[in-house]
Design a protein around this motif. Structure first.
Motif, PDB file in Angstrom:
ATOM      1  N   PHE A 121       0.849  -1.194   0.000  1.00 28.44           N
ATOM      2  CA  PHE A 121       0.000   0.000   0.000  1.00 28.44           C
ATOM      3  C   PHE A 121       0.886   1.247   0.000  1.00 28.44           C
ATOM      4  CE2 PHE A 121      -2.239   3.325   2.452  1.00 28.44           C
ATOM      5  CZ  PHE A 121      -3.384   3.459   1.674  1.00 28.44           C
ATOM      6  N   GLY A 122       0.662   2.125  -0.963  1.00 28.71           N
ATOM      7  CA  GLY A 122       1.422   3.372  -1.029  1.00 28.71           C
ATOM      8  C   GLY A 122       2.866   3.214  -1.454  1.00 28.71           C
ATOM      9  N   ALA A 123       3.211   2.124  -2.098  1.00 27.21           N
ATOM     10  CA  ALA A 123       4.605   1.920  -2.507  1.00 27.21           C
ATOM     11  C   ALA A 123       5.047   2.970  -3.521  1.00 27.21           C
ATOM     12  CB  ALA A 123       4.773   0.522  -3.102  1.00 27.21           C
ATOM     13  N   PHE A 124       6.187   3.578  -3.271  1.00 25.55           N
ATOM     14  CA  PHE A 124       6.867   4.516  -4.183  1.00 25.55           C
ATOM     15  C   PHE A 124       6.097   5.811  -4.438  1.00 25.55           C
ATOM     16  CE2 PHE A 124       7.963   0.125  -5.503  1.00 25.55           C
ATOM     17  CZ  PHE A 124       9.316   0.135  -5.180  1.00 25.55           C
ATOM     18  N   ILE A 125       5.067   6.134  -3.661  1.00 26.01           N
ATOM     19  CA  ILE A 125       4.272   7.319  -4.007  1.00 26.01           C
ATOM     20  C   ILE A 125       5.095   8.597  -3.828  1.00 26.01           C
ATOM     21  CG2 ILE A 125       2.082   6.176  -3.525  1.00 26.01           C
ATOM     22  CD1 ILE A 125       1.909   7.772  -0.930  1.00 26.01           C
ATOM     23  N   PRO A 126       4.935   9.558  -4.737  1.00 25.67           N
ATOM     24  CA  PRO A 126       5.749  10.773  -4.723  1.00 25.67           C
ATOM     25  C   PRO A 126       5.066  11.924  -3.982  1.00 25.67           C
ATOM     26  CG  PRO A 126       4.538  10.648  -6.767  1.00 25.67           C
ATOM     27  CD  PRO A 126       4.146   9.434  -5.974  1.00 25.67           C
ATOM     28  N   LYS A 127       5.755  13.028  -3.931  1.00 25.56           N
ATOM     29  CA  LYS A 127       5.240  14.231  -3.283  1.00 25.56           C
ATOM     30  C   LYS A 127       3.958  14.701  -3.975  1.00 25.56           C
ATOM     31  CE  LYS A 127       6.501  18.978  -2.105  1.00 25.56           C
ATOM     32  NZ  LYS A 127       7.493  20.063  -2.299  1.00 25.56           N
ATOM     33  N   GLY A 128       3.004  15.114  -3.164  1.00 18.81           N
ATOM     34  CA  GLY A 128       1.728  15.592  -3.693  1.00 18.81           C
ATOM     35  C   GLY A 128       0.603  14.604  -3.518  1.00 18.81           C
ATOM     36  N   LEU A 129       0.935  13.337  -3.239  1.00 21.03           N
ATOM     37  CA  LEU A 129      -0.075  12.299  -3.076  1.00 21.03           C
ATOM     38  C   LEU A 129      -0.130  11.874  -1.607  1.00 21.03           C
ATOM     39  CD1 LEU A 129      -2.125  10.242  -4.057  1.00 21.03           C
ATOM     40  CD2 LEU A 129      -0.228   8.769  -4.783  1.00 21.03           C
ATOM     41  N   THR A 130      -1.316  11.974  -1.019  1.00 15.41           N
ATOM     42  CA  THR A 130      -1.547  11.556   0.361  1.00 15.41           C
ATOM     43  C   THR A 130      -2.580  10.440   0.370  1.00 15.41           C
ATOM     44  OG1 THR A 130      -1.042  13.746   1.273  1.00 15.41           O
ATOM     45  CG2 THR A 130      -2.366  12.270   2.637  1.00 15.41           C
ATOM     46  N   LEU A 131      -2.234   9.330   1.012  1.00 14.39           N
ATOM     47  CA  LEU A 131      -3.151   8.208   1.149  1.00 14.39           C
ATOM     48  C   LEU A 131      -3.490   8.023   2.622  1.00 14.39           C
ATOM     49  CD1 LEU A 131      -1.598   5.557  -1.290  1.00 14.39           C
ATOM     50  CD2 LEU A 131      -3.453   7.183  -1.743  1.00 14.39           C
ATOM     51  N   ILE A 132      -4.762   8.104   2.934  1.00 12.04           N
ATOM     52  CA  ILE A 132      -5.255   7.902   4.294  1.00 12.04           C
ATOM     53  C   ILE A 132      -6.012   6.582   4.315  1.00 12.04           C
ATOM     54  CG2 ILE A 132      -6.697   8.825   6.141  1.00 12.04           C
ATOM     55  CD1 ILE A 132      -6.353  11.599   4.797  1.00 12.04           C
ATOM     56  N   LEU A 133      -5.608   5.701   5.200  1.00 10.27           N
ATOM     57  CA  LEU A 133      -6.256   4.396   5.296  1.00 10.27           C
ATOM     58  C   LEU A 133      -6.962   4.258   6.637  1.00 10.27           C
ATOM     59  CD1 LEU A 133      -6.803   1.517   4.248  1.00 10.27           C
ATOM     60  CD2 LEU A 133      -4.598   0.840   5.232  1.00 10.27           C
ATOM     61  N   GLU A 134      -8.281   4.128   6.587  1.00  9.75           N
ATOM     62  CA  GLU A 134      -9.069   3.830   7.790  1.00  9.75           C
ATOM     63  C   GLU A 134      -9.276   2.327   7.829  1.00  9.75           C
ATOM     64  OE1 GLU A 134     -12.681   6.007   8.107  1.00  9.75           O
ATOM     65  OE2 GLU A 134     -11.759   7.946   7.710  1.00  9.75           O
ATOM     66  N   GLY A 135      -8.429   1.643   8.570  1.00  8.34           N
ATOM     67  CA  GLY A 135      -8.489   0.190   8.588  1.00  8.34           C
ATOM     68  C   GLY A 135      -7.135  -0.379   8.956  1.00  8.34           C
ATOM     69  N   ASP A 136      -6.639  -1.309   8.155  1.00  3.53           N
ATOM     70  CA  ASP A 136      -5.317  -1.888   8.388  1.00  3.53           C
ATOM     71  C   ASP A 136      -4.704  -2.279   7.059  1.00  3.53           C
ATOM     72  OD1 ASP A 136      -6.582  -4.309   7.668  1.00  3.53           O
ATOM     73  OD2 ASP A 136      -7.085  -4.741   9.739  1.00  3.53           O
ATOM     74  N   ALA A 137      -3.447  -2.685   7.091  1.00  4.29           N
ATOM     75  CA  ALA A 137      -2.742  -2.989   5.846  1.00  4.29           C
ATOM     76  C   ALA A 137      -1.816  -4.172   6.021  1.00  4.29           C
ATOM     77  CB  ALA A 137      -1.954  -1.770   5.368  1.00  4.29           C
ATOM     78  N   ASN A 138      -1.482  -4.790   4.906  1.00  5.15           N
ATOM     79  CA  ASN A 138      -0.609  -5.955   4.863  1.00  5.15           C
ATOM     80  C   ASN A 138       0.857  -5.508   4.852  1.00  5.15           C
ATOM     81  OD1 ASN A 138       0.290  -8.731   4.219  1.00  5.15           O
ATOM     82  ND2 ASN A 138      -1.854  -9.040   3.682  1.00  5.15           N
ATOM     83  N   ASP A 139       1.735  -6.364   4.360  1.00  2.65           N
ATOM     84  CA  ASP A 139       3.170  -6.073   4.356  1.00  2.65           C
ATOM     85  C   ASP A 139       3.543  -4.986   3.338  1.00  2.65           C
ATOM     86  OD1 ASP A 139       3.359  -8.141   6.159  1.00  2.65           O
ATOM     87  OD2 ASP A 139       4.049  -9.610   4.694  1.00  2.65           O
ATOM     88  N   HIS A 140       4.737  -4.423   3.548  1.00  2.00           N
ATOM     89  CA  HIS A 140       5.394  -3.508   2.600  1.00  2.00           C
ATOM     90  C   HIS A 140       4.671  -2.176   2.426  1.00  2.00           C
ATOM     91  CE1 HIS A 140       8.172  -6.689   1.471  1.00  2.00           C
ATOM     92  NE2 HIS A 140       7.153  -7.504   1.266  1.00  2.00           N
ATOM     93  N   VAL A 141       3.966  -1.697   3.438  1.00  2.00           N
ATOM     94  CA  VAL A 141       3.360  -0.364   3.360  1.00  2.00           C
ATOM     95  C   VAL A 141       4.458   0.676   3.131  1.00  2.00           C
ATOM     96  CG1 VAL A 141       2.123   1.423   4.647  1.00  2.00           C
ATOM     97  CG2 VAL A 141       1.413  -0.963   4.833  1.00  2.00           C
ATOM     98  N   GLY A 142       4.241   1.563   2.164  1.00  2.00           N
ATOM     99  CA  GLY A 142       5.185   2.651   1.938  1.00  2.00           C
ATOM    100  C   GLY A 142       6.549   2.226   1.445  1.00  2.00           C
TER     101      GLY A 142
END
Length: 334
Positions: A121-142
């Protein structure tokens, strides 16, 4: 067949490995088995379907169209499932393709996603992009975070304490180079491994946190697992060590455990305030309300060589500042 039983057409007899004692227990029959159908293909003949056309990012790209074209602000809320992997990565590519390394202004595109996110989730995202997650996430966030912002907090905190529960999986922020990440809960193992520039606040991490980290700032508002800071050569980590376990869990081969300076105190407080503002973390709220009492429990994890370099730089600046001004050379009389 056992290796020792290989026929000469499979393995040359002059190979020393054939008669090695370890080869006697090696069975490669499954690898060398011949198909019952002698006409069956023995190479790839069918294209693999990755299901990429179903990626959530196509919808995100469509919703962010005006931001990509005109830098307009985008605010949208969507649902996400754990089958949605690498969410935000393709959109990040479109931003980088259009605007290069500088990306967009902070928070130009902001998506709130509700549910459980799949891997990366959110891998490699650049400046200007915001990801808000209400919940949970698996491996390799960000993973490889490249200037973007990731915020993760539970959908509903009734009945449990977020700071006592895992909210993201293993290897979050692996190889991150810049950006911010705030997690209202505990992360799995190998948190911020090879981080080289991202700033993050989390409420606990598993084993091997900040391994091989070379830059950035990590604030952990809770316990850390064993082998914390192994191979850490840059950046800084601050741990809220209320149970005094960091001495046992930190790998001190390359790092020191230091007391806080006034500058450190300001940095930590500022980041915790930001963490609370973005996640509404109950633990962050408690720490800020009891700041004077909590401050003595913080420990600074600082790489030894990195600290030495910074101290040398400071000493050089002092020498330059205290160096007496050279006398002007009088122009010779004609």
């Amino acid at each position: 067949r056992l290796v020792s039983d290989w026929s000469s057409d499979v393995c040359s007899s002059d190979l020393p490995a054939r008669d090695h004692w370890k080869a006697k227990g090696l069975d490669l029959s499954a690898l060398l088995a011949q198909p019952a159908d002698t006409k069956a293909p023995r190479r790839r003949v069918d294209e693999q379907n990755h299901g990429l056309e179903k990626a959530l990012d196509y919808k995100l790209i469509q919703l962010a169209d005006k931001a990509l074209k005109y830098k307009a602000l985008i605010r949208k809320t969507l649902h996400i499932a754990n089958t949605n992997r690498t969410v935000g990565t393709m959109l990040g590519y479109e931003i980088t393709k259009q605007y290069g390394e500088s990306g967009l202004s902070a928070d130009t595109i902001k998506f709130t996603l509700i549910g459980s996110a799949g891997q990366s989730f959110g891998a490699f995202i650049p400046k200007g992009l915001t990801l808000i997650l209400e919940g949970d996430a698996n491996d390799h966030v960000g993973k490889g975070l490249s200037g973007g912002k990731i915020i993760v907090y539970p959908r509903d905190v009734k009945g449990f304490k977020p700071e006592d529960n895992i909210i993201i999986g293993n290897v979050a922020l692996y190889g991150a180079t810049s950006g911010e990440a705030y997690f209202n809960g505990i992360a799995g193992e190998r948190f911020a491994v090879r981080n080289s520039g991202a700033v993050t606040v989390v409420e606990g991490v598993g084993d091997h946190g900040c391994e091989y980290m070379t830059g950035g700032t990590v604030v952990v508002l809770g316990e850390v697992g064993r082998n914390f800071g192994a191979g850490m050569s840059g950046g800084v980590a601050y741990i809220l060590d209320r149970d005094r376990l960091i001495q046992l869990n930190c790998n001190k081969e390359m790092v020191d455990l230091d007391s806080l300076t006034k500058d450190d105190e300001r940095v930590i407080q500022s980041l915790i305030k930001r963490h609370f503002a973005l996640t509404k973390s109950p633990k962050a709220e408690t720490i800020l309300a009891q700041w004077g009492a909590m401050l003595p429990y913080f420990v600074k994890i600082m790489p030894k060589e990195y600290k030495r370099v910074l101290e040398n730089e400071r000493a050089q600046k002092v020498l330059i500042q205290n160096k007496p001004a050279s006398k002007p050379i009088l122009e010779a009389r004609k």
